[in-house]
Design an enzyme around this catalytic site. Structure first.
Site, PDB file in Angstrom:
ATOM      1  N   GLU A 106      -4.889   5.581   8.379  1.00 14.88           N
ATOM      2  CA  GLU A 106      -4.908   5.291   7.070  1.00 14.88           C
ATOM      3  C   GLU A 106      -5.500   3.833   6.601  1.00 14.88           C
ATOM      4  O   GLU A 106      -4.468   3.098   5.808  1.00 14.88           O
ATOM      5  CB  GLU A 106      -3.783   5.557   6.086  1.00 14.88           C
ATOM      6  CG  GLU A 106      -3.633   6.927   6.260  1.00 14.88           C
ATOM      7  CD  GLU A 106      -2.310   7.639   5.431  1.00 14.88           C
ATOM      8  OE1 GLU A 106      -1.444   6.712   5.062  1.00 14.88           O
ATOM      9  OE2 GLU A 106      -1.935   8.653   5.708  1.00 14.88           O
ATOM     10  N   GLU A 146      -3.702  17.337   9.273  1.00 19.74           N
ATOM     11  CA  GLU A 146      -2.737  17.393   8.200  1.00 19.74           C
ATOM     12  C   GLU A 146      -3.179  18.189   7.179  1.00 19.74           C
ATOM     13  O   GLU A 146      -3.191  18.014   5.983  1.00 19.74           O
ATOM     14  CB  GLU A 146      -2.087  16.120   7.623  1.00 19.74           C
ATOM     15  CG  GLU A 146      -2.071  15.054   8.793  1.00 19.74           C
ATOM     16  CD  GLU A 146      -1.494  13.723   8.126  1.00 19.74           C
ATOM     17  OE1 GLU A 146      -1.321  13.584   6.935  1.00 19.74           O
ATOM     18  OE2 GLU A 146      -1.634  12.666   8.808  1.00 19.74           O
TER      19      GLU A 146
END
Length: 232
Positions: free
Chosen positions: A8, A113
Site C-alpha cells: 500500500e 485479500e
C-alpha cells in the site's frame, strides 16, 4: 516461498503515500526494500501488494513501479491485488484490465485479500485505508439481523462472476486468498464506520458454507473435466 515486501505505497490518484519510509527516503525506499529483501532471502519470491489496484491512475502507477524495479535489475516476482470489492464497483472489465496490465509486465498476479461487501458504500472507492473512517449512519447499516434473500442472490451472482473471471484467467492469476473465513471474522463489519454488519465472505457466522461455494466448485470442476477431455 515469498515476501510481501512493500504494501500500500501508492494512493488512488497514483501518487506515493507519504509514509514514514517515504518521508525519510523518498520513493527510493521501494527499490531499497526489494533489494534488501532479496539479499536477505535470495530464493524467495518478492511481491508488491495494494488495494483499489484496478483504478486507472493507481494501476498505471503500479505498472510504472514494476517497470522501474525491473529496469534497475531489482527482483520483483508478483503483484498482489487485494480485491476489497463491492456489489457495484469495480466492473469486471476494469478488474480484468488490471490483471492484464500486471501480467503484461512478466510478473505473477495474485488475488491476496478478497472479499465482497454486501453493504452500500458511503462514498466512491472506499478502498482499504483503515484511517478513512466515518461517523456511523444508520442507512449505511441496513442488514443488521440478516441479509435479505434478494440481496443475497445479487451477492452470490456477483461472487460467482468474480470467481469465473479468476478461472477464465487461471493462466494469469496464480492464487486467490480470501481475507477472512466467516462473515463474523471480517474487518468489513466495522469499516469504514464502526457498528456495521456485513456479509462479505464465503462462510456465514455459523461457519456454514454459503450456496455460492458449491457453485464455485461446480464451475471449477466443469473446467477441469473439459481440460481432461481435451487432453484425451
Amino acid at each position: 516461498k515469498g515476501w510481501d515486501v512493500v504494501n500500500e505505497a501508492i494512493l488512488d490518484n497514483g501518487e506515493f503515500r507519504k509514509s514514514k519510509f517515504y518521508e525519510i527516503l523518498g520513493e527510493e525506499f521501494i527499490p531499497l526494500a526489494f533489494q534488501y529483501a532479496h539479499e536477505a532471502d535470495p530464493d524467495a519470491e518478492l511481491y508488491y501488494n495494494d488495494y483499489n489496484e484496478w483504478l486507472n491512475e493507481k494501476r498505471d502507477a503500479i505498472v510504472d513501479l514494476v517497470k522501474t524495479l525491473k529496469e534497475k535489475g531489482i527482483r520483483i516476482d508478483g503483484v498482489g491485488m487485494q480485491g476489497h470489492v463491492g456489489l457495484d464497483s469495480p466492473t469486471l472489465a476494469d478488474y480484468k484490465a488490471a490483471i492484464d496490465a500486471y501480467t503484461a509486465l512478466g510478473v505473477k498476479v495474485m488475488i491476496t485479500e478478497f472479499e465482497l461487501s454486501a453493504l452500500p458504500s458511503p462514498r466512491f472507492n472506499v478502498g482499504a485505508n483503515i484511517s478513512d473512517t466515518e461517523a456511523y449512519r444508520k442507512e449505511m447499516n441496513p442488514y443488521v439481523e440478516a441479509l435479505p434473500d434478494s440481496i443475497s442472490d445479487i451477492w452470490s451472482k456477483r461472487m460467482l462472476e468474480y470467481f469465473t473471471l479468476f478461472l477464465d484467467n487461471s493462466d494469469k492469476v496464480s492464487r486467490v486468498t480470501m481475507w477472512g473465513v466467516t462473515d463474523g471474522d471480517s474487518w468489513k463489519n466495522n469499516f469504514p464506520m464502526r457498528g456495521r454488519t456485513d456479509y462479505p465472505l464465503l462462510f456465514d457466522r455459523n461457519y456454514k458454507a454459503k450456496p455460492v461455494v458449491q457453485s464455485i466448485i461446480d464451475e471449477a470442476m466443469s473446467r477441469r473435466k473439459k481440460t481432461i477431455s481435451t487432453v484425451k
